[in-house]
Design a protein around this motif. Structure first.
Motif, PDB file in Angstrom:
ATOM      1  N   UNK A 323     -67.967 -23.550  53.149  1.00  0.00           N
ATOM      2  CA  UNK A 323     -68.116 -22.854  51.856  1.00  0.00           C
ATOM      3  C   UNK A 323     -68.985 -23.684  50.921  1.00  0.00           C
ATOM      4  N   UNK A 324     -68.746 -24.976  50.865  1.00  0.00           N
ATOM      5  CA  UNK A 324     -69.544 -25.855  50.004  1.00  0.00           C
ATOM      6  C   UNK A 324     -71.004 -25.847  50.435  1.00  0.00           C
ATOM      7  N   UNK A 325     -71.233 -25.836  51.746  1.00  0.00           N
ATOM      8  CA  UNK A 325     -72.621 -25.806  52.237  1.00  0.00           C
ATOM      9  C   UNK A 325     -73.312 -24.503  51.852  1.00  0.00           C
ATOM     10  N   UNK A 326     -72.617 -23.381  51.994  1.00  0.00           N
ATOM     11  CA  UNK A 326     -73.205 -22.092  51.632  1.00  0.00           C
ATOM     12  C   UNK A 326     -73.488 -22.003  50.138  1.00  0.00           C
ATOM     13  N   UNK A 327     -72.733 -22.738  49.345  1.00  0.00           N
ATOM     14  CA  UNK A 327     -72.984 -22.799  47.904  1.00  0.00           C
ATOM     15  C   UNK A 327     -74.060 -23.821  47.557  1.00  0.00           C
ATOM     16  N   UNK A 328     -74.597 -24.485  48.570  1.00  0.00           N
ATOM     17  CA  UNK A 328     -75.650 -25.467  48.338  1.00  0.00           C
ATOM     18  C   UNK A 328     -75.172 -26.663  47.538  1.00  0.00           C
ATOM     19  N   UNK A 329     -73.849 -26.883  47.499  1.00  0.00           N
ATOM     20  CA  UNK A 329     -73.247 -27.989  46.751  1.00  0.00           C
ATOM     21  C   UNK A 329     -73.634 -27.940  45.268  1.00  0.00           C
ATOM     22  N   UNK A 330     -74.005 -26.754  44.796  1.00  0.00           N
ATOM     23  CA  UNK A 330     -74.410 -26.552  43.410  1.00  0.00           C
ATOM     24  C   UNK A 330     -73.168 -26.278  42.573  1.00  0.00           C
ATOM     25  N   UNK A 331     -72.913 -27.044  41.506  1.00  0.00           N
ATOM     26  CA  UNK A 331     -71.677 -26.867  40.732  1.00  0.00           C
ATOM     27  C   UNK A 331     -71.440 -25.440  40.251  1.00  0.00           C
ATOM     28  N   UNK A 332     -72.467 -24.755  39.750  1.00  0.00           N
ATOM     29  CA  UNK A 332     -72.267 -23.385  39.278  1.00  0.00           C
ATOM     30  C   UNK A 332     -71.832 -22.480  40.419  1.00  0.00           C
ATOM     31  N   UNK A 333     -72.486 -22.581  41.576  1.00  0.00           N
ATOM     32  CA  UNK A 333     -72.115 -21.744  42.712  1.00  0.00           C
ATOM     33  C   UNK A 333     -70.704 -22.074  43.190  1.00  0.00           C
ATOM     34  N   UNK A 334     -70.360 -23.331  43.220  1.00  0.00           N
ATOM     35  CA  UNK A 334     -69.007 -23.735  43.628  1.00  0.00           C
ATOM     36  C   UNK A 334     -67.964 -23.207  42.661  1.00  0.00           C
ATOM     37  N   UNK A 335     -68.276 -23.249  41.365  1.00  0.00           N
ATOM     38  CA  UNK A 335     -67.325 -22.730  40.378  1.00  0.00           C
ATOM     39  C   UNK A 335     -67.130 -21.226  40.559  1.00  0.00           C
ATOM     40  N   UNK A 336     -68.218 -20.511  40.802  1.00  0.00           N
ATOM     41  CA  UNK A 336     -68.106 -19.067  41.016  1.00  0.00           C
ATOM     42  C   UNK A 336     -67.255 -18.779  42.250  1.00  0.00           C
TER      43      UNK A 336
END
Length: 790
Positions: A323-336
């Motif tokens: 999941x973290x990889x698919x979010x690109x380790x981007x904080x905004x994407x991880x928060x979403x």
């Protein structure tokens, strides 16, 4: 008309009175401003009534320049005094408001800027600041410990030499605002005179001007509306005067450019300013720069656990990592993603991962409530010039994790120099990461956003033309670089290092171009490219792309009905299975097919290579007699063919015969056969002193050392190994020496020379990390022996 001397004036009289006295004196505004030592702009504001109550010192300077009589000086001073506002005490700030400013110490005006400001009372603690109070901190803020510690240390300086200014920059979604506000809350106790936060609105349709930003800050510091100067310069001067002695923390969020920020920076004193911006603001001088990056895998998992619950996240560590990889380790994407899990307590992490795995749906899923990835990108994209938008969109067509300006230019159709300049500007805007050495990278989610804009802003025909142009250019460059390693073309090693570097670094893009060419019917280009790189493939046998490359070329030959090309590339595929994949059964099958095809078209050289590849597979499966039968036919197939490739093929066949002899227990015969091969190889080196020839000599000498060592002829083995090392140096391949150094060390130990052996083995160990990319002959596949080059 000049007002009567000594008469009563109202607040609008000062400007008219001053203009009348100036006219009576016969002076222009420029002349009076120069004589009085005030700025032309300030004088204009006074005469137009914008500044109605200048300070007494300014009034006296004007009166002296006008040579006014005492009564007229008095009239001018009374008009100025009447125009100065009375203090009005605003409503006190709420108790919970953390941003507090104590009353400023009296500041004596030191020059024209301060002179032009209104008379100020000392603002009471907490006055006017609730509008710029810090927003709440995020309870689950995660990571950034190192940069936070850096700012804590910076804030701890008691007597800073210069006002502390920190610029936090980076691409959209990195959490710059959250970090700045979290830092401000952490540092609040160190700034007792107040903590303020102001959004400069860089991504809005109309960013806040420096003039308006200064007005908001001055009001937050307790300056009454009527006392806020009209001009931006005067506002900046007043701000600098007010904070000169204060321990104030100011967060300027989402800055657009340097001009918006500079007027808000203190000239001196202990104030600390934290600026956030998607742009690098490279023109901003004397600032501490912090460029935030994506989170590490562990930090990303920790953030997800803090948002969605540690038990839920901890129960699926592997799925969380995906999941973290698919979010690109981007904080905004991880928060979403975390908030989506919170809103769906029955949904598993694996379910969300499955949804996000589909690239076409990922951006749609990475939005919840008012949080979304796509708008964060679009805000920046829309503010770019047209050419920059083009480069960003077309960069999404590149295939590798990073790329050069030259590769991007192949897709944009712009000159390489222009493309590089635009990429640098995109890096300054936080949309492209500049990696150095002329390489750039798009974050995975920005790549998806840019790809979407490509389909929206360009026609399918335009995109197809861009792909076609890039494929042809990239394959052309691949052919040129690959031929540097072809013995029929390469006379020396000039340019081989650069060619190898390009082929290695840009392989995702030229391999993607090869697939594109195959899909679009450019079959001859596919065959030519595979042919050009097949000698280079010997350098990197462990690379996982060669089966893909040569399967494409086989398919292209079959699509064209070119049986001769099919024979050649089936042979290359046989080599790949034997030497790279160690799939010997499949290698034997392909070599047999290549031999049949070569016999059908009467290509004797390819018959010889097919026999070499067939024998190598058989030898690796310990079928030495069958291998020898095939090998004895190979030299005859190569005989009479006047090409370097055929000469090399004949020598390789003889080398493999010697290896089969040794491995089947006939080491004495192997030594004799190998010496004859080495002598023939050295004759070839004399005629063609090229790196490939020296390399062939090096591998043959190394194998002679193995033959002698198998007979325990240690001195002869040592001589052969040392000869091999010298040839590797001549070939320019010191990275291929590890195996030879190791074998030589073993031979020295057998001769009782342990100290010499220790030195050699230490050197071999040091080279081990550089030996993953070597020519064959220095690595041993399962089954023993060395893999011959083609």
């Amino acid at each position: 008309m000049v007002a009567g001397d000594g008469g009563r004036t109202d607040t609008g009289d000062f400007g008219r009175l001053l203009a009348g006295y100036r006219s009576a004196a016969g002076l222009t505004q420029e002349e009076l401003a120069a004589a009085a030592g005030v700025s032309l702009r300030a004088l204009g504001d006074m005469e137009r009534g914008r500044t109605r109550g200048p300070q007494r010192r300014t009034v006296r300077a004007l009166a002296a320049a006008l040579h006014l009589a005492d009564d007229r000086v008095g009239a001018l001073e009374r008009a100025a005094q009447a125009g100065r506002p009375r203090s009005v005490r605003p409503e006190p700030a709420p108790v919970e408001d953390r941003a507090r400013v104590e009353a400023p110490a009296p500041v004596e005006a030191r020059g024209p800027v301060e002179d032009r400001g209104p008379a100020l009372r000392a603002p009471a603690v907490g006055e006017g600041q609730s509008s710029l109070a810090l927003p709440r901190d995020i309870a689950d803020f995660t990571a950034r410990e190192d940069v936070l510690a850096e700012l804590v240390a910076l804030a701890s300086e008691d007597l800073p030499a210069h006002p502390r200014v920190v610029l936090v920059s980076g691409q959209p979604g990195l959490g710059k605002t959250a970090f700045a506000l979290h830092t401000a809350h952490v540092l609040a106790g160190r700034f007792p005179d107040g903590q303020l936060s102001l959004n400069l609105g860089a991504m809005s349709a109309q960013p806040l001007s420096a003039h308006d930003a200064l007005g908001q800050v001055l009001r937050a510091l307790g300056v009454p509306d009527a006392a806020v100067p009209v001009g931006a310069e005067e506002r900046a001067g007043l701000y600098r005067a007010l904070v000169r002695e204060r321990r104030l923390l100011l967060v300027l969020d989402d800055a657009a450019d340097e001009g918006q920020v500079r007027p808000l920076l203190p000239g001196s004193g202990p104030t600390m300013t934290i600026v956030t911006s998607r742009n690098l603001l490279p023109g901003l001088e004397s600032v501490r720069r912090l460029s935030l990056d994506v989170l590490t895998a562990a930090e990303a998992a920790d953030l997800l656990a803090r948002i969605a619950g540690r038990e839920r996240i901890g129960a699926a560590p592997d799925t969380t990592a995906e999941l973290a990889r698919l979010c690109g380790y981007l904080p905004l994407a991880l928060r979403i993603a975390g908030q989506r899990l919170v809103a769906r307590p029955q949904q598993t992490v694996a379910h969300l991962v499955r949804q996000l795995a589909a690239e076409e749906n990922r951006l749609d899923l990475l939005q919840t409530g008012d949080l979304a990835i796509r708008p964060a990108f679009d805000l920046s994209y829309r503010r770019l010039p047209a050419e920059s938008r083009l480069v960003l969109r077309r960069s999404a067509l590149t295939a590798g994790p990073d790329f050069t300006a030259a590769v991007a230019a192949a897709h944009t159709g712009l000159p390489e120099v222009r493309t590089e300049l635009l990429l640098e500007q995109l890096a300054d805007a936080g949309l492209v990461q500049a990696l150095g050495a002329d390489r750039y990278r798009l974050h995975d989610l920005i790549r998806l956003c840019a790809g979407e804009r490509l389909t929206v802003d360009e026609t399918a025909e335009e995109v197809a033309q861009a792909r076609d142009r890039a494929a042809r250019l990239l394959l052309g460059r691949t052919v040129a670089c690959g031929l540097r390693f072809d013995p029929e073309h390469a006379e020396d090693d000039t340019g081989t290092a650069e060619a190898a570097q390009w082929l290695e670094r840009e392989h995702p893009d030229w391999l993607a171009a090869l697939h594109y060419a195959q899909r679009t019917g450019l079959h001859r280009e596919v065959i030519d490219t595979a042919e050009a790189v097949h000698w280079f493939s010997d350098r990197l046998m462990s690379w996982g792309i060669w089966e893909e490359v040569f399967q494409l070329s086989v398919d292209a030959a079959r699509a064209l009905g070119d049986r001769q090309a099919e024979a050649v590339h089936v042979n290359y595929l046989a080599w790949t299975n034997n030497s790279c994949l160690h799939n010997y059964r499949r290698g034997i099958e392909l070599a047999a097919e290549g031999l049949r095809l070569a016999e059908e078209v009467g290509d004797r050289e390819q018959q010889g290579w097919a026999l070499v590849y067939l024998s190598n597979g058989l030898r690796s499966m310990q079928r030495h007699d069958e291998a020898l039968d095939a090998l004895r036919r190979a030299p005859d197939a190569f005989a009479g063919i006047d090409t370097r490739s055929a000469a090399i093929g004949r020598l390789v066949a003889l080398r493999v015969i010697a290896t089969c002899l040794r491995e089947s227990g006939r080491a004495e015969e192997a030594v004799g056969a190998r010496r004859r091969v080495l002598a023939s190889t050295l004759e070839l080196v004399e005629r063609q002193s090229t790196p490939p020839m020296y390399l062939l000599a090096a591998m043959t000498a190394h194998e002679l050392g193995l033959d002698c060592a198998s007979l325990k002829h240690w001195s002869a083995a040592e001589t052969a190994y040392r000869q091999a090392l010298a040839f590797y140096e001549e070939a320019g391949r010191p990275d291929s020496m590890t195996k030879t150094l190791t074998e030589l060390g073993t031979v020295l130990i057998e001769q009782g020379r342990a100290e010499e052996a220790r030195e050699l083995l230490t050197e071999a160990l040091g080279r081990l990390g550089d030996d993953s990319r070597t020519y064959p002959g220095t690595r041993r596949p399962p089954g023993g022996g060395t893999v011959p080059p083609r």
